[in-house]
Design a protein around this motif. Structure first.
Motif, PDB file in Angstrom:
ATOM      1  N   GLU A  12      32.954 -82.600  17.275  1.00 11.80           N
ATOM      2  CA  GLU A  12      32.094 -82.840  16.106  1.00 11.80           C
ATOM      3  C   GLU A  12      32.987 -83.257  14.939  1.00 11.80           C
ATOM      4  O   GLU A  12      33.924 -82.547  14.573  1.00 11.80           O
ATOM      5  CB  GLU A  12      31.291 -81.587  15.748  1.00 11.80           C
ATOM      6  N   LEU A  13      32.651 -84.409  14.342  1.00 13.90           N
ATOM      7  CA  LEU A  13      33.536 -85.000  13.324  1.00 13.90           C
ATOM      8  C   LEU A  13      32.929 -85.016  11.922  1.00 13.90           C
ATOM      9  O   LEU A  13      33.569 -85.469  10.977  1.00 13.90           O
ATOM     10  CB  LEU A  13      33.905 -86.439  13.740  1.00 13.90           C
ATOM     11  N   HIS A  14      31.689 -84.556  11.803  1.00 14.22           N
ATOM     12  CA  HIS A  14      31.032 -84.581  10.482  1.00 14.22           C
ATOM     13  C   HIS A  14      30.234 -83.290  10.329  1.00 14.22           C
ATOM     14  O   HIS A  14      29.105 -83.180  10.809  1.00 14.22           O
ATOM     15  CB  HIS A  14      30.137 -85.821  10.389  1.00 14.22           C
ATOM     16  N   LEU A  15      30.854 -82.347   9.644  1.00 10.70           N
ATOM     17  CA  LEU A  15      30.271 -81.008   9.540  1.00 10.70           C
ATOM     18  C   LEU A  15      30.768 -80.383   8.245  1.00 10.70           C
ATOM     19  O   LEU A  15      31.977 -80.311   8.013  1.00 10.70           O
ATOM     20  CB  LEU A  15      30.727 -80.195  10.762  1.00 10.70           C
ATOM     21  N   HIS A  16      29.827 -79.964   7.393  1.00 12.82           N
ATOM     22  CA  HIS A  16      30.196 -79.287   6.143  1.00 12.82           C
ATOM     23  C   HIS A  16      30.071 -77.794   6.373  1.00 12.82           C
ATOM     24  O   HIS A  16      28.985 -77.314   6.724  1.00 12.82           O
ATOM     25  CB  HIS A  16      29.246 -79.696   5.016  1.00 12.82           C
ATOM     26  N   ILE A  17      31.119 -77.040   6.154  1.00 12.02           N
ATOM     27  CA  ILE A  17      31.058 -75.611   6.461  1.00 12.02           C
ATOM     28  C   ILE A  17      29.997 -74.919   5.587  1.00 12.02           C
ATOM     29  O   ILE A  17      29.297 -74.013   6.059  1.00 12.02           O
ATOM     30  CB  ILE A  17      32.458 -74.939   6.377  1.00 12.02           C
ATOM     31  N   GLU A  18      29.848 -75.363   4.350  1.00 10.60           N
ATOM     32  CA  GLU A  18      28.815 -74.756   3.487  1.00 10.60           C
ATOM     33  C   GLU A  18      27.409 -75.042   4.030  1.00 10.60           C
ATOM     34  O   GLU A  18      26.474 -74.316   3.704  1.00 10.60           O
ATOM     35  CB  GLU A  18      28.932 -75.274   2.047  1.00 10.60           C
ATOM     36  N   GLY A  19      27.287 -76.080   4.822  1.00 11.99           N
ATOM     37  CA  GLY A  19      25.998 -76.457   5.406  1.00 11.99           C
ATOM     38  C   GLY A  19      25.684 -75.725   6.698  1.00 11.99           C
ATOM     39  O   GLY A  19      24.693 -76.029   7.357  1.00 11.99           O
ATOM     40  N   THR A  20      26.547 -74.768   7.064  1.00 11.87           N
ATOM     41  CA  THR A  20      26.282 -73.966   8.266  1.00 11.87           C
ATOM     42  C   THR A  20      25.766 -72.577   7.898  1.00 11.87           C
ATOM     43  O   THR A  20      25.621 -71.725   8.770  1.00 11.87           O
ATOM     44  CB  THR A  20      27.561 -73.799   9.126  1.00 11.87           C
ATOM     45  N   LEU A  21      25.516 -72.367   6.608  1.00 14.65           N
ATOM     46  CA  LEU A  21      25.083 -71.031   6.134  1.00 14.65           C
ATOM     47  C   LEU A  21      23.607 -70.808   6.488  1.00 14.65           C
ATOM     48  O   LEU A  21      22.707 -71.257   5.779  1.00 14.65           O
ATOM     49  CB  LEU A  21      25.314 -70.948   4.616  1.00 14.65           C
ATOM     50  N   GLU A  22      23.385 -70.130   7.596  1.00  7.08           N
ATOM     51  CA  GLU A  22      22.010 -69.865   8.064  1.00  7.08           C
ATOM     52  C   GLU A  22      21.347 -68.861   7.122  1.00  7.08           C
ATOM     53  O   GLU A  22      22.029 -67.978   6.570  1.00  7.08           O
ATOM     54  CB  GLU A  22      22.041 -69.290   9.488  1.00  7.08           C
ATOM     55  N   PRO A  23      20.021 -68.939   6.937  1.00  9.58           N
ATOM     56  CA  PRO A  23      19.328 -68.026   6.018  1.00  9.58           C
ATOM     57  C   PRO A  23      19.628 -66.544   6.292  1.00  9.58           C
ATOM     58  O   PRO A  23      19.772 -65.768   5.356  1.00  9.58           O
ATOM     59  CB  PRO A  23      17.851 -68.341   6.258  1.00  9.58           C
ATOM     60  N   GLU A  24      19.751 -66.184   7.560  1.00  7.49           N
ATOM     61  CA  GLU A  24      20.038 -64.772   7.891  1.00  7.49           C
ATOM     62  C   GLU A  24      21.377 -64.341   7.294  1.00  7.49           C
ATOM     63  O   GLU A  24      21.490 -63.263   6.699  1.00  7.49           O
ATOM     64  CB  GLU A  24      20.068 -64.563   9.421  1.00  7.49           C
TER      65      GLU A  24
END
Ligand code: ADE
Ligand code: ZN
Length: 337
Positions: A12-24
């Protein structure tokens, strides 16, 4: 097809770590850090994820990131994502982080990067998922602010592989960051940038000509300009495409109208990625599955996309070759099932 995709070795070459913050996890960390969030429940958070454009999303994404205060928070966020990589047969991931989203709130650059880095090291050891870090500058802020971030990053130079450019695209063209990218390249970092997501083809021209990027994040609007397409093919610049993100942010009306197949047909090198999976309804495998269905992609096309993910990664040639060999064996054994 789902089984073929789920088990396909990929990067995976396009992933923002802040965008992995699941609601839980958002709630868990907010409670622990005594931060009030303007939502009653996980369901209420999910219901708020309706976007008309990139800016709608960014407003919520930056708000979500405000719960992240300590090194431990960045560690947990990153490690949980790397566990998801393992589950989805992602062998290698190139993770973007937005230091300014945190340093502007008084969080030290060191807390952010140390938390992320420790999780990357642990994931390599325990999950056998490799990862690189991409420092992304926020393009709605000034070039001077980007230079300050570059200075803060220098003590951690060897932990960073590349620099990127993200956030609000329109009105913030790559030319605004020409000098800071030149300085980053002089430090040995590889230049990458978001371009052509909402901005027109001129943004992509600037990214390749002025920032000298090796990859374009998104690049949807490249197809507006045949000369640009020819140039991207000639310079071997790949596009990291994010189908579910494009749908959620209304960059495309529907996945059936997504340009991914047209891009491949004109010779562009594309990869499939999740961008901000906690916000856009699915991880990398879901992106593969939905775009496969919408565009009727065959296994050979999916194989090409997975090959591109390794070939256009920032891994060294030896590691690339190891992944490509494993991928080829997988494809040959599963292409006719
Ligand atoms: N930051 C996180 N996701 C982004 C996207 N899709 N475009 C621009 N900036 C972003
Ligand atoms: Zn992105």
């Amino acid at each position: 097809m789902k089984t073929y995709i789920d088990n396909l070795p990929k990067a995976e070459l396009h992933l923002h770590i802040e965008g992995t913050l699941e609601p839980e996890l958002l709630f868990e960390i907010a409670n622990r850090n005594h931060i009030k969030i303007p939502f009653e429940s996980v369901e209420a958070v999910k219901a708020a994820y309706q976007f008309n454009c990139l800016q709608d999303f960014l407003d919520i994404y930056y708000q979500g990131a405000e719960v992240l205060l300590y090194e431990r928070d960045f560690y947990e966020l990153t490690y949980r994502y790397l566990e998801k990589c393992k589950d989805q047969n992602v062998k290698h991931v190139e993770i973007m982080f937005d230091p300014q989203t945190h340093t502007n709130r008084g969080i030290s650059f060191q807390s952010v990067i140390t938390g992320i880095r420790r999780a990357m090291e642990d994931a390599q050891k325990h999950l056998h998922v490799s990862s690189f870090l991409i420092l992304s500058f926020l393009r709605h802020l000034s070039e001077e602010a980007a230079f300050e971030t570059l200075q803060q990053a220098l003590p951690f130079k060897s932990w960073i592989k590349a620099v990127g450019l993200d956030s609000s695209e329109k009105g913030n063209p790559p030319s605004k960051f020409k000098r800071v990218f030149k300085a980053a390249v002089q430090e040995g970092w590889i230049p990458l940038a978001h371009a052509g997501e909402e901005g027109d083809a001129t943004y992509i021209w600037e990214a390749i000509d002025l920032l000298k990027v090796q990859r374009i994040d998104h690049g949807n609007n490249a197809l507006q300009d045949p000369n640009l397409v020819a140039e991207l093919v000639k310079r071997n610049v790949a596009l990291t495409v994010c189908p579910l993100s494009n749908k959620a942010l209304q960059v495309v009306k529907s996945l059936e109208e997504h340009p991914l197949k047209k891009m491949m047909d004109v010779g562009l090198k594309v990869t499939v990625n999740s961008d901000d999976p906690a916000y856009f309804g699915g991880g990398i495998n879901r992106n593969f599955e939905e775009i496969q269905k919408a565009l009727q992609l065959g296994k050979n096309e999916l194989y090409t996309i997975a090959r591109n993910s390794f070939e256009y990664s920032l891994l060294d040639d030896k590691r690339k070759q190891q992944h490509l060999t494993e991928l080829e064996t997988y494809h040959l054994n599963n292409m006719t099932l």
